[in-house]
Design a protein around this motif. Sequence first.
Motif, PDB file in Angstrom:
ATOM      1  N   ARG A 156       0.853  -1.197   0.000  1.00 60.10           N
ATOM      2  CA  ARG A 156       0.000   0.000   0.000  1.00 60.10           C
ATOM      3  C   ARG A 156       0.885   1.243   0.000  1.00 60.10           C
ATOM      4  NH1 ARG A 156      -4.988  -1.925  -1.319  1.00 60.10           N
ATOM      5  NH2 ARG A 156      -5.518  -3.726   0.002  1.00 60.10           N
ATOM      6  N   PRO A 157       1.471   1.591  -1.149  1.00 57.82           N
ATOM      7  CA  PRO A 157       2.444   2.690  -1.166  1.00 57.82           C
ATOM      8  C   PRO A 157       1.829   4.071  -0.975  1.00 57.82           C
ATOM      9  CG  PRO A 157       2.053   1.847  -3.388  1.00 57.82           C
ATOM     10  CD  PRO A 157       1.344   0.912  -2.448  1.00 57.82           C
ATOM     11  N   GLY A 158       0.510   4.189  -0.968  1.00 55.26           N
ATOM     12  CA  GLY A 158      -0.108   5.504  -0.847  1.00 55.26           C
ATOM     13  C   GLY A 158      -0.119   6.073   0.554  1.00 55.26           C
ATOM     14  N   ALA A 159       0.171   5.253   1.576  1.00 58.59           N
ATOM     15  CA  ALA A 159       0.132   5.716   2.963  1.00 58.59           C
ATOM     16  C   ALA A 159       1.542   5.975   3.480  1.00 58.59           C
ATOM     17  CB  ALA A 159      -0.569   4.684   3.845  1.00 58.59           C
ATOM     18  N   HIS A 160       1.663   6.939   4.369  1.00 59.29           N
ATOM     19  CA  HIS A 160       2.931   7.192   5.056  1.00 59.29           C
ATOM     20  C   HIS A 160       2.969   6.290   6.291  1.00 59.29           C
ATOM     21  CE1 HIS A 160       4.363  10.516   2.598  1.00 59.29           C
ATOM     22  NE2 HIS A 160       3.145  11.028   2.632  1.00 59.29           N
ATOM     23  N   TRP A 161       3.453   5.071   6.103  1.00 53.78           N
ATOM     24  CA  TRP A 161       3.366   4.061   7.149  1.00 53.78           C
ATOM     25  C   TRP A 161       4.228   4.386   8.361  1.00 53.78           C
ATOM     26  CZ3 TRP A 161      -0.576   1.089   7.174  1.00 53.78           C
ATOM     27  CH2 TRP A 161      -1.203   0.778   5.965  1.00 53.78           C
ATOM     28  N   PHE A 186       9.486   5.327  22.973  1.00 54.05           N
ATOM     29  CA  PHE A 186       8.865   4.780  21.777  1.00 54.05           C
ATOM     30  C   PHE A 186       9.598   3.543  21.272  1.00 54.05           C
ATOM     31  CE2 PHE A 186       6.094   8.302  19.736  1.00 54.05           C
ATOM     32  CZ  PHE A 186       5.426   8.454  20.931  1.00 54.05           C
ATOM     33  N   ASP A 187      10.935   3.510  21.446  1.00 52.71           N
ATOM     34  CA  ASP A 187      11.649   2.338  20.977  1.00 52.71           C
ATOM     35  C   ASP A 187      11.502   1.149  21.939  1.00 52.71           C
ATOM     36  OD1 ASP A 187      13.250   3.166  23.057  1.00 52.71           O
ATOM     37  OD2 ASP A 187      15.062   3.431  21.855  1.00 52.71           O
ATOM     38  N   GLY A 188      10.774   1.372  23.047  1.00 51.51           N
ATOM     39  CA  GLY A 188      10.440   0.280  23.940  1.00 51.51           C
ATOM     40  C   GLY A 188       9.063  -0.302  23.675  1.00 51.51           C
ATOM     41  N   MET A 189       8.290   0.324  22.788  1.00 48.44           N
ATOM     42  CA  MET A 189       6.978  -0.177  22.399  1.00 48.44           C
ATOM     43  C   MET A 189       7.101  -1.023  21.136  1.00 48.44           C
ATOM     44  SD  MET A 189       4.887   3.407  22.412  1.00 48.44           S
ATOM     45  CE  MET A 189       5.063   4.660  23.665  1.00 48.44           C
ATOM     46  N   THR A 190       6.200  -1.960  20.984  1.00 43.65           N
ATOM     47  CA  THR A 190       6.136  -2.728  19.739  1.00 43.65           C
ATOM     48  C   THR A 190       4.751  -2.559  19.141  1.00 43.65           C
ATOM     49  OG1 THR A 190       7.696  -4.355  20.584  1.00 43.65           O
ATOM     50  CG2 THR A 190       6.396  -4.985  18.666  1.00 43.65           C
ATOM     51  N   VAL A 191       4.682  -2.022  17.933  1.00 41.23           N
ATOM     52  CA  VAL A 191       3.410  -1.766  17.263  1.00 41.23           C
ATOM     53  C   VAL A 191       3.464  -2.359  15.860  1.00 41.23           C
ATOM     54  CG1 VAL A 191       1.919   0.030  16.287  1.00 41.23           C
ATOM     55  CG2 VAL A 191       2.862   0.305  18.591  1.00 41.23           C
ATOM     56  N   PHE A 192       2.436  -3.119  15.504  1.00 37.53           N
ATOM     57  CA  PHE A 192       2.346  -3.720  14.178  1.00 37.53           C
ATOM     58  C   PHE A 192       1.035  -3.292  13.513  1.00 37.53           C
ATOM     59  CE2 PHE A 192       5.126  -6.852  16.326  1.00 37.53           C
ATOM     60  CZ  PHE A 192       6.223  -6.757  15.483  1.00 37.53           C
ATOM     61  N   PRO A 193       1.082  -2.336  12.567  1.00 37.16           N
ATOM     62  CA  PRO A 193      -0.128  -1.955  11.839  1.00 37.16           C
ATOM     63  C   PRO A 193      -0.507  -3.012  10.797  1.00 37.16           C
ATOM     64  CG  PRO A 193       1.571  -0.235  11.734  1.00 37.16           C
ATOM     65  CD  PRO A 193       2.219  -1.498  12.191  1.00 37.16           C
ATOM     66  N   ASP A 200      -6.713   2.828   3.356  1.00 37.31           N
ATOM     67  CA  ASP A 200      -6.762   4.098   4.076  1.00 37.31           C
ATOM     68  C   ASP A 200      -7.262   3.930   5.508  1.00 37.31           C
ATOM     69  OD1 ASP A 200      -9.400   3.496   3.575  1.00 37.31           O
ATOM     70  OD2 ASP A 200      -9.911   5.433   2.694  1.00 37.31           O
ATOM     71  N   SER A 201      -7.360   2.718   5.986  1.00 40.00           N
ATOM     72  CA  SER A 201      -7.746   2.450   7.371  1.00 40.00           C
ATOM     73  C   SER A 201      -7.302   1.036   7.714  1.00 40.00           C
ATOM     74  CB  SER A 201      -9.256   2.604   7.572  1.00 40.00           C
ATOM     75  OG  SER A 201      -9.963   1.644   6.810  1.00 40.00           O
ATOM     76  N   GLY A 202      -7.304   0.738   8.991  1.00 39.73           N
ATOM     77  CA  GLY A 202      -6.910  -0.599   9.421  1.00 39.73           C
ATOM     78  C   GLY A 202      -6.807  -0.665  10.926  1.00 39.73           C
ATOM     79  N   SER A 203      -6.043  -1.619  11.409  1.00 40.07           N
ATOM     80  CA  SER A 203      -5.898  -1.830  12.837  1.00 40.07           C
ATOM     81  C   SER A 203      -4.409  -1.932  13.176  1.00 40.07           C
ATOM     82  CB  SER A 203      -6.637  -3.099  13.269  1.00 40.07           C
ATOM     83  OG  SER A 203      -6.101  -4.233  12.603  1.00 40.07           O
ATOM     84  N   TRP A 222      -6.631   2.703  13.063  1.00 43.53           N
ATOM     85  CA  TRP A 222      -6.108   3.906  12.437  1.00 43.53           C
ATOM     86  C   TRP A 222      -6.903   4.190  11.169  1.00 43.53           C
ATOM     87  CZ3 TRP A 222      -4.418   3.732   7.401  1.00 43.53           C
ATOM     88  CH2 TRP A 222      -4.113   2.479   6.885  1.00 43.53           C
ATOM     89  N   LEU A 223      -6.870   5.436  10.737  1.00 44.15           N
ATOM     90  CA  LEU A 223      -7.480   5.811   9.455  1.00 44.15           C
ATOM     91  C   LEU A 223      -6.816   7.069   8.928  1.00 44.15           C
ATOM     92  CD1 LEU A 223      -9.525   8.438   9.955  1.00 44.15           C
ATOM     93  CD2 LEU A 223     -11.047   6.698  10.849  1.00 44.15           C
ATOM     94  N   ILE A 224      -6.947   7.257   7.629  1.00 46.01           N
ATOM     95  CA  ILE A 224      -6.453   8.456   6.954  1.00 46.01           C
ATOM     96  C   ILE A 224      -7.652   9.203   6.395  1.00 46.01           C
ATOM     97  CG2 ILE A 224      -5.045   9.362   5.068  1.00 46.01           C
ATOM     98  CD1 ILE A 224      -3.353   6.789   5.297  1.00 46.01           C
ATOM     99  N   ARG A 225      -7.823  10.452   6.816  1.00 48.97           N
ATOM    100  CA  ARG A 225      -8.906  11.306   6.346  1.00 48.97           C
ATOM    101  C   ARG A 225      -8.405  12.743   6.274  1.00 48.97           C
ATOM    102  NH1 ARG A 225     -10.624   6.941   5.869  1.00 48.97           N
ATOM    103  NH2 ARG A 225     -12.666   6.060   6.416  1.00 48.97           N
ATOM    104  N   LYS A 226      -8.823  13.440   5.242  1.00 50.74           N
ATOM    105  CA  LYS A 226      -8.557  14.876   5.133  1.00 50.74           C
ATOM    106  C   LYS A 226      -7.077  15.203   5.374  1.00 50.74           C
ATOM    107  CE  LYS A 226     -13.242  16.140   6.566  1.00 50.74           C
ATOM    108  NZ  LYS A 226     -13.677  16.633   5.259  1.00 50.74           N
TER     109      LYS A 226
END
Length: 251
Positions: A156-161, A186-193, A200-203, A222-226
């Motif tokens: 999904r190259p359209g999002a700034h991941w 932040f480098d102590g957290m683990t987040v996987f989108p 344009d949305s997901g978890s 998460w979502l991308i709007r406007k």
Amino acid sequence: MRCFGSRKGERHVIARPLLPSSVRGAESTGACPEGGAPVNDGLCPEGERTLRGAGERRRADFRGGRACARAAPAALGVPPVPLPRDHGGSPLWPAGLTGSITHCQGYRAAIAAGTADFSALGIDAEAHRALPRGVLDRIVSGPAERERLRELGAARPGAHWKTVLFSAKEALYKTWWPLTREPLDFDGMTVFPTSGTAGDSGSFTASPWPPGPGSPPLHGRWLIRKEMILTALALSARYDLNPQFTPPARF
């Protein structure tokens, strides 16, 4: 201003898809009409001191976020009350409530819920653009997160991941801090989108807790709007943080 929980017009609330139906709040977009009003109106008496030296846009965003925060408890039937800040800068919500505030250029929001339902909430808004150079190196937790970003960027190259990751970690921190009052890098957290079909949305799954057995990850959206990225987490009151971790009793 649009309120979460108001049937009239709720379908236009940008953040509504991110949150459980029992979470309430308010958001506003565009130029900030609340920006000209002083914050030291009895609800945030230290507000003007906080804003000393800040630029006009920062002042407007802060005031707009606070205006949403004053409206959020009202959506739960709680009258407006003072919202002082703790030593970390987070709002101190009335007894029996938890909440979170966010703002970026053109958007302000605050959410709230009863602590009988949710232990903590986190919401974050960021402009949908690339992170400044060097920021990723300071927030990424390791090779697994980098690999997930590469996979998502290819699919999904359209999002700034990278910015999605940053925003999710901001939302996670806002959930963590009220419960623990303990620093969390932040480098102590683990987040996987993960991405939904449209891209344009997901978890995302998020793990901030100290290592140990029985520490299931949190789940956010998460979502991308406007031209904006929004992320949110709602930690159920029934969630067991970690059998080996107990927040300090004073909190």
